[in-house]
Scaffold this active site. Structure first.
Site, PDB file in Angstrom:
ATOM      1  N   SER A 201      -5.932   5.448   4.207  1.00 37.13           N
ATOM      2  CA  SER A 201      -5.794   4.653   2.984  1.00 37.13           C
ATOM      3  C   SER A 201      -4.364   4.312   2.590  1.00 37.13           C
ATOM      4  O   SER A 201      -4.156   3.412   1.785  1.00 37.13           O
ATOM      5  CB  SER A 201      -6.480   5.376   1.819  1.00 37.13           C
ATOM      6  OG  SER A 201      -5.928   6.668   1.644  1.00 37.13           O
TER       7      SER A 201
ATOM      8  N   LYS B   4      -4.548  -0.238  -2.201  1.00 34.00           N
ATOM      9  CA  LYS B   4      -4.540  -0.516  -3.642  1.00 34.00           C
ATOM     10  C   LYS B   4      -4.247  -1.976  -3.979  1.00 34.00           C
ATOM     11  O   LYS B   4      -4.610  -2.460  -5.063  1.00 34.00           O
ATOM     12  CB  LYS B   4      -3.511   0.382  -4.330  1.00 34.00           C
ATOM     13  CG  LYS B   4      -3.928   1.843  -4.447  1.00 34.00           C
ATOM     14  CD  LYS B   4      -4.958   2.027  -5.535  1.00 34.00           C
ATOM     15  CE  LYS B   4      -5.181   3.499  -5.850  1.00 34.00           C
ATOM     16  NZ  LYS B   4      -6.124   3.697  -6.961  1.00 34.00           N
TER      17      LYS B   4
END
Length: 504
Positions: free
Chosen positions: A305, A51
């Site tokens: 992720s 992110k």
């Protein structure tokens, strides 16, 4: 057209704060699946999640004057930390609105990176509404977690790195999906340069907003979103992200909670990284796709992720990993109630190891036992075990995929309650915070008598409860309105086989 993203990705400013993460081989997974598996290690970013890329690229594109007023976002975790670190790097103010249910590790992570944390609301929509109000009242710029061109371009640098790092064969890239920012950026870049490579999205089956949109041909709002993979718990795919995904994503695969837990273990075995549940999502989908398509000898990339996981939650993940990998079967079996029955049952199990056994006396005719059996996925599946026991005359109920059995009944096996009448059973998820369980009890127990209750904290942002309530037949029509007023996600389980076998 998605091609507009190629230049934006190439020019994205992410490396002031992000790092180019390695593409690691996964030797154990590769050997077991008979394919060349490569893991893109976004868990190695400074905030332990991809992110940071989109957040920084979004903020750095703002004008100096706009930046000087500060930024705001609503996030329960990884985007929040990305915005906080990005703003700190640029020397500007960052206000992060987080639900009151946010795990402490993520709150501390934001504060340690200079973010001003505002805890507001039990859910993301409430936090989002408050963040948007700060845009109006304080002149802050809202940094969207996924549905923004610059955010998408920042995430797309992952696709750019994958193609730079893997110049040889590349058959498919598996990408986790929440709001779609990551898969939109990766898919736009990969499909432009390597149109032969498949880009496959992976969603948790209880928050599959992209698959629902692809099936319907338009964005839809999911009526309910499961919170197990909280990093991707999004009810509607983004508008811009869906525009890109429609053209660039080949397929969407959905996976269960157990399959995600098994993938967390797989990634640990190969990398010694402990990913969060959404961080292992792509790997779970890759495994499922390989099995479905019977792939062999292919080169497959999966994106790990993120790794912002509460330590307390690992207990639950570990418990479910064996089931998710097909290495444990959970069965409800009826055996005769007399001496020697359990021994004879174990003889029928054969050389398989019994991992769990729960039983309580009910009557002198037969006994219902809750049993876990270790499986060897490479030799025979649980279907063969169920058939063997059935052939031996046992009544067998396969509970391996039964959420009530795995979440609650296995901890509650204590016998039936023949004196309890008019019982209906519901399973709930509610925000986990101090006082939440008491609040739940106060609201549920105000109208009808509670006849059964089980709650267990899994170290997550939500609590899971199963409740038996005595409701006379003439009042059953009032239940839906009563439950809607409580305001928590719920499922009726009155006819669940595990409940009927052991508790009903």
């Amino acid at each position: 057209m998605p091609n507009q993203y190629i230049r934006k990705i190439l020019e994205a400013r992410v490396y002031d704060v992000a790092v180019e993460t390695p593409l690691h081989p996964a030797p154990f997974l590769s050997e077991r699946l008979n394919n060349n598996i490569l893991v893109k290690r976004e868990d190695l970013q400074p905030v332990f999640s991809f992110k940071i890329r989109g957040a920084y690229n979004n903020i750095v594109q703002l004008s100096e004057e706009t930046r000087s007023r500060g930024v705001v976002c609503a996030s329960a975790g990884n985007h929040a930390q990305g915005v906080a670190l990005s703003a700190h790097k640029l020397g500007i103010r960052a206000v992060i609105v987080m639900p009151t249910t946010t795990p402490d590790i993520k709150v501390k992570g934001v504060r340690s990176r200079g973010g001003e944390v505002v805890l507001h609301g039990d859910s993301f929509p409430e936090s989002l509404a408050h963040a948007l109000s700060l845009v109006e009242s304080e002149g802050l710029s809202f940094i969207h977690p996924y549905d923004d061109v610059d955010t998408i371009a920042g995430q797309g640098t992952i696709g750019m790195e994958i193609l730079r790092q893997q110049t040889g064969d590349l058959d498919a890239v598996f990408v986790p999906v929440g709001g779609g920012g990551l898969i939109a950026g990766v898919a736009a870049y990969v499909k432009y340069l390597r149109p032969d490579a498949l880009v496959i999205g992976v969603e948790y089956e209880e928050s599959a907003c992209l698959k629902a949109a692809m099936d319907a041909g338009e964005r839809v709002v999911l009526p309910q979103v499961g919170l197990f993979a909280d990093g991707v718990a999004v009810a509607q795919i983004g508008e811009e992200t869906f525009r890109v995904c429609k053209e660039c994503v080949d397929e969407v695969v959905t996976v269960s909670a157990d399959e995600i837990c098994a993938a967390v273990k797989d990634l640990f075995d190969d990398t010694r990284s402990v990913t969060e549940t959404s961080g292992a999502l792509a790997t779970a989908g890759m495994k499922k796709y390989v099995e479905r398509e019977k792939l062999q000898g292919k080169t497959l990339v999966t994106i790990a992720s993120g790794a912002n996981v509460n330590f307390d939650r690992l207990r639950y993940i570990s418990e479910r990993a064996e089931v998710g990998e097909g290495r444990e079967a959970i069965l409800g079996v009826t055996i005769p109630e007399h001496p020697g029955s359990f021994r004879r049952f174990c003889e029928k199990i054969g050389k398989r190891n019994i991992t769990e056994f729960n039983y309580r006396y009910f009557d002198d005719r037969e006994a219902s036992i809750f049993v876990g059996v270790q499986m060897h996925a490479d030799t025979e599946g649980r279907g063969r075990l169920v058939q063997d026991l059935s052939d031996a005359g046992y009544a067998v109920d396969d509970l391996t995929d039964n959420e009530v059995a795995k979440l609650h009944v296995r901890y509650m096996v204590g016998g039936h309650a023949p004196s309890v009448n008019d019982e209906v059973v519901y399973r709930f998820e509610f925000p986990e915070r101090p006082g939440a369980l008491l609040n739940f009890l106060n609201r549920v127990g105000t109208r009808w008598n509670i006849s059964m209750f089980h709650y267990r904290n899994h170290g997550a942002a939500y609590g899971r409860v199963i409740v038996g309530i005595q409701v006379p037949q003439e009042e059953r029509s009032e239940i839906p309105e009563f439950l809607e007023d409580i305001g928590y996600h719920y499922w009726e389980e009155s006819h669940n086989s595990a409940y009927k076998l052991f508790l009903g």
